[in-house]
Motif scaffolding. Structure first.
Motif, PDB file in Angstrom:
ATOM      1  N   SER A 121       0.818  -1.217   0.000  1.00  0.00           N
ATOM      2  CA  SER A 121       0.000   0.000   0.000  1.00  0.00           C
ATOM      3  C   SER A 121       0.849   1.262   0.000  1.00  0.00           C
ATOM      4  O   SER A 121       0.343   2.344  -0.303  1.00  0.00           O
ATOM      5  CB  SER A 121      -0.915   0.020   1.232  1.00  0.00           C
ATOM      6  N   GLY A 122       2.123   1.117   0.362  1.00  0.00           N
ATOM      7  CA  GLY A 122       2.994   2.285   0.443  1.00  0.00           C
ATOM      8  C   GLY A 122       2.855   3.058   1.740  1.00  0.00           C
ATOM      9  O   GLY A 122       3.462   4.115   1.898  1.00  0.00           O
ATOM     10  N   VAL A 123       2.060   2.559   2.693  1.00  0.00           N
ATOM     11  CA  VAL A 123       1.874   3.247   3.970  1.00  0.00           C
ATOM     12  C   VAL A 123       2.939   2.759   4.958  1.00  0.00           C
ATOM     13  O   VAL A 123       2.957   1.579   5.307  1.00  0.00           O
ATOM     14  CB  VAL A 123       0.458   3.000   4.545  1.00  0.00           C
ATOM     15  N   PRO A 124       3.824   3.660   5.406  1.00  0.00           N
ATOM     16  CA  PRO A 124       4.865   3.257   6.360  1.00  0.00           C
ATOM     17  C   PRO A 124       4.277   2.897   7.721  1.00  0.00           C
ATOM     18  O   PRO A 124       3.300   3.497   8.165  1.00  0.00           O
ATOM     19  CB  PRO A 124       5.758   4.491   6.487  1.00  0.00           C
ATOM     20  N   VAL A 125       4.909   1.932   8.388  1.00  0.00           N
ATOM     21  CA  VAL A 125       4.473   1.468   9.703  1.00  0.00           C
ATOM     22  C   VAL A 125       5.589   1.710  10.715  1.00  0.00           C
ATOM     23  O   VAL A 125       6.742   1.353  10.470  1.00  0.00           O
ATOM     24  CB  VAL A 125       4.125  -0.037   9.666  1.00  0.00           C
ATOM     25  N   ILE A 126       5.202   2.315  11.838  1.00  0.00           N
ATOM     26  CA  ILE A 126       6.108   2.456  12.978  1.00  0.00           C
ATOM     27  C   ILE A 126       5.494   1.639  14.106  1.00  0.00           C
ATOM     28  O   ILE A 126       4.358   1.898  14.514  1.00  0.00           O
ATOM     29  CB  ILE A 126       6.255   3.917  13.423  1.00  0.00           C
ATOM     30  N   PHE A 127       6.234   0.664  14.595  1.00  0.00           N
ATOM     31  CA  PHE A 127       5.741  -0.143  15.709  1.00  0.00           C
ATOM     32  C   PHE A 127       6.088   0.527  17.025  1.00  0.00           C
ATOM     33  O   PHE A 127       7.185   1.067  17.186  1.00  0.00           O
ATOM     34  CB  PHE A 127       6.352  -1.548  15.674  1.00  0.00           C
ATOM     35  N   ILE A 128       5.126   0.461  17.955  1.00  0.00           N
ATOM     36  CA  ILE A 128       5.325   0.942  19.306  1.00  0.00           C
ATOM     37  C   ILE A 128       4.850  -0.182  20.216  1.00  0.00           C
ATOM     38  O   ILE A 128       3.672  -0.546  20.178  1.00  0.00           O
ATOM     39  CB  ILE A 128       4.525   2.235  19.565  1.00  0.00           C
ATOM     40  N   THR A 129       5.756  -0.739  21.015  1.00  0.00           N
ATOM     41  CA  THR A 129       5.391  -1.914  21.797  1.00  0.00           C
ATOM     42  C   THR A 129       6.014  -1.905  23.185  1.00  0.00           C
ATOM     43  O   THR A 129       7.105  -1.365  23.374  1.00  0.00           O
ATOM     44  CB  THR A 129       5.779  -3.207  21.058  1.00  0.00           C
ATOM     45  N   ALA A 130       5.315  -2.518  24.119  1.00  0.00           N
ATOM     46  CA  ALA A 130       5.851  -2.701  25.471  1.00  0.00           C
ATOM     47  C   ALA A 130       6.608  -4.014  25.570  1.00  0.00           C
ATOM     48  O   ALA A 130       7.320  -4.257  26.534  1.00  0.00           O
ATOM     49  CB  ALA A 130       4.714  -2.663  26.491  1.00  0.00           C
ATOM     50  N   HIS A 131       6.440  -4.880  24.594  1.00  0.00           N
ATOM     51  CA  HIS A 131       7.017  -6.223  24.628  1.00  0.00           C
ATOM     52  C   HIS A 131       8.059  -6.362  23.524  1.00  0.00           C
ATOM     53  O   HIS A 131       7.765  -6.861  22.442  1.00  0.00           O
ATOM     54  CB  HIS A 131       5.922  -7.282  24.460  1.00  0.00           C
ATOM     55  N   ASP A 132       9.267  -5.913  23.819  1.00  0.00           N
ATOM     56  CA  ASP A 132      10.321  -5.950  22.816  1.00  0.00           C
ATOM     57  C   ASP A 132      10.945  -7.343  22.767  1.00  0.00           C
ATOM     58  O   ASP A 132      11.533  -7.792  23.744  1.00  0.00           O
ATOM     59  CB  ASP A 132      11.387  -4.905  23.135  1.00  0.00           C
ATOM     60  N   GLN A 133      10.765  -8.002  21.652  1.00  0.00           N
ATOM     61  CA  GLN A 133      11.368  -9.307  21.436  1.00  0.00           C
ATOM     62  C   GLN A 133      12.160  -9.230  20.137  1.00  0.00           C
ATOM     63  O   GLN A 133      11.648  -8.784  19.117  1.00  0.00           O
ATOM     64  CB  GLN A 133      10.299 -10.393  21.348  1.00  0.00           C
ATOM     65  N   ALA A 134      13.417  -9.689  20.198  1.00  0.00           N
ATOM     66  CA  ALA A 134      14.313  -9.566  19.048  1.00  0.00           C
ATOM     67  C   ALA A 134      13.719 -10.191  17.788  1.00  0.00           C
ATOM     68  O   ALA A 134      13.794  -9.601  16.702  1.00  0.00           O
ATOM     69  CB  ALA A 134      15.671 -10.188  19.362  1.00  0.00           C
ATOM     70  N   ALA A 135      13.106 -11.354  17.908  1.00  0.00           N
ATOM     71  CA  ALA A 135      12.557 -12.030  16.728  1.00  0.00           C
ATOM     72  C   ALA A 135      11.430 -11.219  16.097  1.00  0.00           C
ATOM     73  O   ALA A 135      11.341 -11.113  14.865  1.00  0.00           O
ATOM     74  CB  ALA A 135      12.060 -13.423  17.101  1.00  0.00           C
ATOM     75  N   ILE A 136      10.582 -10.624  16.928  1.00  0.00           N
ATOM     76  CA  ILE A 136       9.478  -9.813  16.402  1.00  0.00           C
ATOM     77  C   ILE A 136      10.030  -8.542  15.762  1.00  0.00           C
ATOM     78  O   ILE A 136       9.592  -8.131  14.690  1.00  0.00           O
ATOM     79  CB  ILE A 136       8.458  -9.498  17.505  1.00  0.00           C
ATOM     80  N   ARG A 137      11.010  -7.910  16.423  1.00  0.00           N
ATOM     81  CA  ARG A 137      11.630  -6.705  15.859  1.00  0.00           C
ATOM     82  C   ARG A 137      12.244  -7.010  14.499  1.00  0.00           C
ATOM     83  O   ARG A 137      12.052  -6.270  13.531  1.00  0.00           O
ATOM     84  CB  ARG A 137      12.698  -6.169  16.824  1.00  0.00           C
ATOM     85  N   GLN A 138      12.960  -8.128  14.410  1.00  0.00           N
ATOM     86  CA  GLN A 138      13.598  -8.506  13.141  1.00  0.00           C
ATOM     87  C   GLN A 138      12.546  -8.768  12.061  1.00  0.00           C
ATOM     88  O   GLN A 138      12.711  -8.346  10.913  1.00  0.00           O
ATOM     89  CB  GLN A 138      14.467  -9.744  13.340  1.00  0.00           C
ATOM     90  N   GLU A 139      11.458  -9.438  12.430  1.00  0.00           N
ATOM     91  CA  GLU A 139      10.389  -9.701  11.455  1.00  0.00           C
ATOM     92  C   GLU A 139       9.763  -8.394  10.977  1.00  0.00           C
ATOM     93  O   GLU A 139       9.520  -8.208   9.789  1.00  0.00           O
ATOM     94  CB  GLU A 139       9.320 -10.598  12.089  1.00  0.00           C
ATOM     95  N   ALA A 140       9.515  -7.478  11.916  1.00  0.00           N
ATOM     96  CA  ALA A 140       8.907  -6.189  11.558  1.00  0.00           C
ATOM     97  C   ALA A 140       9.789  -5.434  10.563  1.00  0.00           C
ATOM     98  O   ALA A 140       9.301  -4.933   9.539  1.00  0.00           O
ATOM     99  CB  ALA A 140       8.681  -5.349  12.819  1.00  0.00           C
ATOM    100  N   PHE A 141      11.087  -5.358  10.842  1.00  0.00           N
ATOM    101  CA  PHE A 141      11.995  -4.649   9.925  1.00  0.00           C
ATOM    102  C   PHE A 141      12.157  -5.400   8.605  1.00  0.00           C
ATOM    103  O   PHE A 141      12.235  -4.775   7.544  1.00  0.00           O
ATOM    104  CB  PHE A 141      13.356  -4.394  10.582  1.00  0.00           C
TER     105      PHE A 141
END
Length: 128
Positions: A77-97
């Motif tokens: 869609s071309g819409v950028p996403v910025i995640f804001i989370t209280a539960h920082d997990q390396a695997a989720i961060r890596q997947e998001a990026f």
């Protein structure tokens, strides 16, 4: 042609977080709309083709469609996403990026960092 002012969609299941981010963005001159769930946001996004935020500030853990699912459905869609989370997990961060996240902040976040991330995402969106 009508020029629509860029706005940020804030998607978080915690009302206090939505309110705080909306107030912060307003103080920086950035318009925003809030959504309680990923499903609520996706319903608006998918049912109204002209509804296009310049950026989405998105919680990861929410009832219904979580943040990663919302990101997946926004793909292309071309819409950028910025995640804001209280539960920082390396695997989720890596997947998001890996799937193109424009930013990833942990709660509590630094206000200036969020504003800079949003402005950068909006600028990135303006270039497309």
């Amino acid at each position: 042609m009508i020029q629509v002012k860029p706005f940020v969609a804030i998607v978080d299941d915690e009302e206090s977080v939505r309110r705080a981010i909306k107030r912060l963005l307003r103080s920086a001159g950035v318009a925003s709309e809030t959504f309680k769930t990923g499903d609520e946001f996706l319903e608006m996004f998918e049912s109204i083709p002209s509804y296009r935020p310049a950026c989405v500030a998105l919680d990861i853990q929410m009832p219904g469609a979580n943040g990663l699912e919302v990101q997946r459905r926004l793909e292309g869609s071309g819409v950028p996403v910025i995640f804001i989370t209280a539960h920082d997990q390396a695997a989720i961060r890596q997947e998001a990026f890996a799937k193109g996240a424009a930013g990833y902040l942990t709660k509590p976040f630094n206000d200036e960092v969020l504003i800079k991330a949003v402005r950068a995402a909006i600028a990135m969106n303006d270039e497309t």
